[in-house]
Design a protein around this motif. Sequence first.
Motif, PDB file in Angstrom:
ATOM      1  N   GLY A   1      12.496   3.473  -8.576  1.00 23.51           N
ATOM      2  CA  GLY A   1      12.672   2.740  -9.821  1.00 23.51           C
ATOM      3  C   GLY A   1      11.713   1.579  -9.999  1.00 23.51           C
ATOM      4  N   LYS A   2      11.026   1.184  -8.931  1.00 21.21           N
ATOM      5  CA  LYS A   2      10.045   0.101  -9.036  1.00 21.21           C
ATOM      6  C   LYS A   2       8.650   0.697  -9.242  1.00 21.21           C
ATOM      7  N   ASN A   3       7.772  -0.121  -9.776  1.00 21.20           N
ATOM      8  CA  ASN A   3       6.383   0.292  -9.928  1.00 21.20           C
ATOM      9  C   ASN A   3       5.588  -0.082  -8.689  1.00 21.20           C
ATOM     10  N   VAL A   4       4.534   0.668  -8.436  1.00 24.24           N
ATOM     11  CA  VAL A   4       3.644   0.321  -7.332  1.00 24.24           C
ATOM     12  C   VAL A   4       2.917  -0.969  -7.697  1.00 24.24           C
ATOM     13  N   PRO A   5       2.552  -1.774  -6.703  1.00 22.46           N
ATOM     14  CA  PRO A   5       1.898  -3.055  -6.993  1.00 22.46           C
ATOM     15  C   PRO A   5       0.496  -2.874  -7.569  1.00 22.46           C
ATOM     16  N   ASN A   6       0.092  -3.820  -8.386  1.00 23.39           N
ATOM     17  CA  ASN A   6      -1.258  -3.811  -8.947  1.00 23.39           C
ATOM     18  C   ASN A   6      -2.211  -4.487  -7.976  1.00 23.39           C
ATOM     19  N   VAL A   7      -3.167  -3.739  -7.493  1.00 25.54           N
ATOM     20  CA  VAL A   7      -4.189  -4.277  -6.602  1.00 25.54           C
ATOM     21  C   VAL A   7      -5.534  -3.631  -6.923  1.00 25.54           C
TER      22      VAL A   7
ATOM     23  N   GLY B   1      10.535   8.911  -5.869  1.00 22.62           N
ATOM     24  CA  GLY B   1      11.024   9.454  -4.604  1.00 22.62           C
ATOM     25  C   GLY B   1      10.453   8.626  -3.461  1.00 22.62           C
ATOM     26  N   TRP B   2      11.287   8.285  -2.475  1.00 23.44           N
ATOM     27  CA  TRP B   2      10.864   7.406  -1.385  1.00 23.44           C
ATOM     28  C   TRP B   2      11.254   8.021  -0.045  1.00 23.44           C
ATOM     29  N   PHE B   3      10.292   8.086   0.898  1.00 23.81           N
ATOM     30  CA  PHE B   3      10.486   8.768   2.180  1.00 23.81           C
ATOM     31  C   PHE B   3       9.909   7.903   3.305  1.00 23.81           C
TER      32      PHE B   3
ATOM     33  N   MET C   1       3.895  -3.557  -0.927  1.00 27.57           N
ATOM     34  CA  MET C   1       4.889  -2.478  -0.860  1.00 27.57           C
ATOM     35  C   MET C   1       5.997  -2.833   0.133  1.00 27.57           C
ATOM     36  N   GLY C   2       5.786  -3.886   0.935  1.00 28.61           N
ATOM     37  CA  GLY C   2       6.767  -4.271   1.942  1.00 28.61           C
ATOM     38  C   GLY C   2       6.701  -3.416   3.189  1.00 28.61           C
ATOM     39  N   MET C   3       5.555  -2.780   3.421  1.00 31.17           N
ATOM     40  CA  MET C   3       5.438  -1.819   4.517  1.00 31.17           C
ATOM     41  C   MET C   3       4.428  -2.237   5.595  1.00 31.17           C
ATOM     42  N   LEU C   4       3.983  -3.475   5.570  1.00 37.30           N
ATOM     43  CA  LEU C   4       3.023  -3.959   6.556  1.00 37.30           C
ATOM     44  C   LEU C   4       3.762  -4.332   7.843  1.00 37.30           C
ATOM     45  N   VAL C   5       3.321  -3.772   8.955  1.00 38.47           N
ATOM     46  CA  VAL C   5       3.923  -4.069  10.258  1.00 38.47           C
ATOM     47  C   VAL C   5       2.840  -4.431  11.259  1.00 38.47           C
ATOM     48  N   LYS C   6       3.246  -5.173  12.279  1.00 40.95           N
ATOM     49  CA  LYS C   6       2.352  -5.491  13.390  1.00 40.95           C
ATOM     50  C   LYS C   6       2.319  -4.307  14.345  1.00 40.95           C
ATOM     51  N   LYS C   7       1.119  -3.956  14.759  1.00 37.71           N
ATOM     52  CA  LYS C   7       0.936  -2.922  15.774  1.00 37.71           C
ATOM     53  C   LYS C   7       0.075  -3.508  16.891  1.00 37.71           C
ATOM     54  N   ASP C   8       0.312  -4.803  17.186  1.00 40.07           N
ATOM     55  CA  ASP C   8      -0.449  -5.494  18.226  1.00 40.07           C
ATOM     56  C   ASP C   8      -0.273  -4.840  19.592  1.00 40.07           C
ATOM     57  N   ASN C   9       0.897  -4.240  19.822  1.00 33.19           N
ATOM     58  CA  ASN C   9       1.146  -3.585  21.106  1.00 33.19           C
ATOM     59  C   ASN C   9       0.183  -2.412  21.345  1.00 33.19           C
ATOM     60  N   LEU C  10      -0.421  -1.896  20.275  1.00 33.19           N
ATOM     61  CA  LEU C  10      -1.399  -0.809  20.392  1.00 33.19           C
ATOM     62  C   LEU C  10      -2.828  -1.293  20.145  1.00 33.19           C
TER      63      LEU C  10
ATOM     64  N   ALA D   1       9.293  -1.787  -1.610  1.00 37.34           N
ATOM     65  CA  ALA D   1       9.209  -0.663  -2.539  1.00 37.34           C
ATOM     66  C   ALA D   1      10.508   0.138  -2.500  1.00 37.34           C
ATOM     67  N   THR D   2      10.980   0.518  -3.669  1.00 35.65           N
ATOM     68  CA  THR D   2      12.159   1.368  -3.774  1.00 35.65           C
ATOM     69  C   THR D   2      12.046   2.210  -5.029  1.00 35.65           C
TER      70      THR D   2
END
Length: 186
Positions: free
Chosen positions: A5-11, A146-148, A117-126, A2-3
């Motif tokens: 100028g792009k649209n949010v994904p359709n889900v 706007g992206w934060f 969105m490209g924001m999925l991460v592994k949190k296996d350590n937790l 996600a950046t």
Amino acid sequence: MATVGKNVPNVVFKTRVRDESIEGPNPFRWEDKTTADYFAGKRVVLFSLPGAFTPTCSTYQLPNYEKMFGDFQEEGIDAIYCLSVNDAFVMNKWGESQGVKNVGLIPDGSGEFTRKMGMLVKKDNLGFGLRSWRYAAVIDDGEIVGWFEEAGFQDDIDSDPYEFSAPEYVLTWLQDNKPFAKEQVA
């Protein structure tokens, strides 16, 4: 990823909504909501976090967005949504426990929106498995304006960065970028 100028994904999001025609202690029914239901024709702030009931999310992020809702409305925001890779049951209970009235909670139980969105991460350590990286976005009719994103995006990070997705930071950005305020939009 996600950046701006792009649209949010359709889900399609699998939600649970209150239905008074259902008797018993759990008067909710399933209701599919689409990306368009949340974002089409509106200016919104979306913030995403690693999990409901977690310390930073429950102590600072969700409560402060809730408290500052009126400030966001003054800057032309129609809705604020909190998204997490949690199911609808968890998100509803978390909202109830937080006394949320202004912020809409979006369950991304399968992580499909977060992945797209490209924001999925592994949190296996937790012991969390796959979750969302913490971020916020200002979205105008489905387009990211706007992206934060929190610094240090990576799998199994030991820390929990929280700065750029905070409501105070996003609100300051909106105030500095007045074309997004309702009173200045034609």
